[in-house]
Design an enzyme around this catalytic site. Sequence first.
Site, mmCIF file in Angstrom:
data_model
loop_
_atom_site.group_PDB
_atom_site.id
_atom_site.type_symbol
_atom_site.label_atom_id
_atom_site.label_comp_id
_atom_site.label_asym_id
_atom_site.label_seq_id
_atom_site.Cartn_x
_atom_site.Cartn_y
_atom_site.Cartn_z
ATOM 1 N N ARG A 29 5.969 16.305 28.084
ATOM 2 C CA ARG A 29 4.513 16.130 27.975
ATOM 3 C C ARG A 29 3.892 17.143 27.026
ATOM 4 O O ARG A 29 2.759 17.586 27.243
ATOM 5 C CB ARG A 29 3.823 16.232 29.342
ATOM 6 N N ARG A 33 -2.953 16.738 27.954
ATOM 7 C CA ARG A 33 -4.331 17.137 28.257
ATOM 8 C C ARG A 33 -4.567 18.638 28.254
ATOM 9 O O ARG A 33 -5.718 19.075 28.267
ATOM 10 C CB ARG A 33 -4.735 16.554 29.620
ATOM 11 N N ARG A 42 -7.987 11.608 22.425
ATOM 12 C CA ARG A 42 -8.095 10.604 23.490
ATOM 13 C C ARG A 42 -9.529 10.101 23.617
ATOM 14 O O ARG A 42 -9.752 8.897 23.798
ATOM 15 C CB ARG A 42 -7.613 11.190 24.813
ATOM 16 N N ASP A 79 3.880 5.947 27.289
ATOM 17 C CA ASP A 79 3.890 6.052 28.745
ATOM 18 C C ASP A 79 5.096 5.298 29.279
ATOM 19 O O ASP A 79 5.545 4.314 28.663
ATOM 20 C CB ASP A 79 2.603 5.464 29.335
ATOM 21 N N TYR A 156 6.674 1.771 40.903
ATOM 22 C CA TYR A 156 5.292 1.497 40.509
ATOM 23 C C TYR A 156 4.981 0.004 40.586
ATOM 24 O O TYR A 156 3.880 -0.395 40.988
ATOM 25 C CB TYR A 156 5.037 1.999 39.085
#
Length: 354
Positions: A29, A33, A42, A79, A156
């Site tokens: 990652r 963020r 973003r 992702d 998921y």
Amino acid sequence: MPNQDLKNDRFLRALKRQKVDRTPVWMMRQAGRYLPEYRASRAKAGGFMDLCRNAELCCEVTLQPLARYGLDAAILFSDILTIPDAMGLGLRFVEGEGPVFDRPLQTVADIRNIGIPDPEGELRYVMDAVSTIKSALNNSVPLIGFAGSPWTLATYMIEGQSSREFAKTKKMMFDEPEALDELLAKLSESVAIYLQAQIARGADAVMVFDTWGGALSPAAYQRFSLQPMELIVAKLKKFAPHIPVILFTKNGGQHLSKMADTGCDALGVDWTTDLRDARAKVGHRVALQGNLDPLCLLARPERIREQVARVLESFGPGEGHIFNLGHGILQQTPPEHAAAMIEAVHELSPRYHV
């Protein structure tokens, strides 16, 4: 063999357990963020999946950490849930909750109704991002492609969102194991095709993220997580034998020896396993990647340096170590603390490669 045209092939050499001058380093990652420039990109995109579907912006954020830090690899910005999204499950991201599927898999019929996505069709946006990033890197460092593991994707798709207990998935595992096998077979094929396409577009190495394999018993892990990954490794090695494959199971330390038997080139190791113990389990079969606790990066830089030294000492002298976090970097991480970690790796690791 490592790509001879790369200006920095340290990461690929380490994956092949070849001689390097220092331990290569990148971060899971690493485009994310915690970086203010990522947050700006973003916001410009309008949303997370809008960012993922824009090849130019994917390239922009992939390169951002490389501009800040002395990293030895770039990783595709995307992702793990792109494949389930392309299967028509209605993916959206909810602020404060994470990914949600509007049409989760509830029955055997649901499983049989999903198809295998075309990487150059429904997932063309990912492939275009790979090509754009590869071109922009201009052979400076290798590009890592990736996908989620079949088991992790299945959780998921069945739960419909993130889960701690995996109640629906495990109910299917115990009640209808053949149905879960059928889903995992489709996902194994999908992931293999997806990663082959990333390789064809220029990925220099690929990684399979098995985020939730550690939630399984040893027997269940073997059947529902490891075997599907083994199939993927076999297909990738047949397709592109020279491209390194990394497998990572979070909380999977007890499975490292069996994971090494898959034919992969390297294993990611999280912070719950000592690298010395991991190295003893796998011998010279694979390289090891890891394994600083991401929360360490919230500590003072001098403490970060101490923990970097501990990780390097744990692996010890010799080749086949890629320094990384034990999981993804956290959004609360001060960017200068990530810099402290990377600088410590640069300074402290050469002594292990004399």
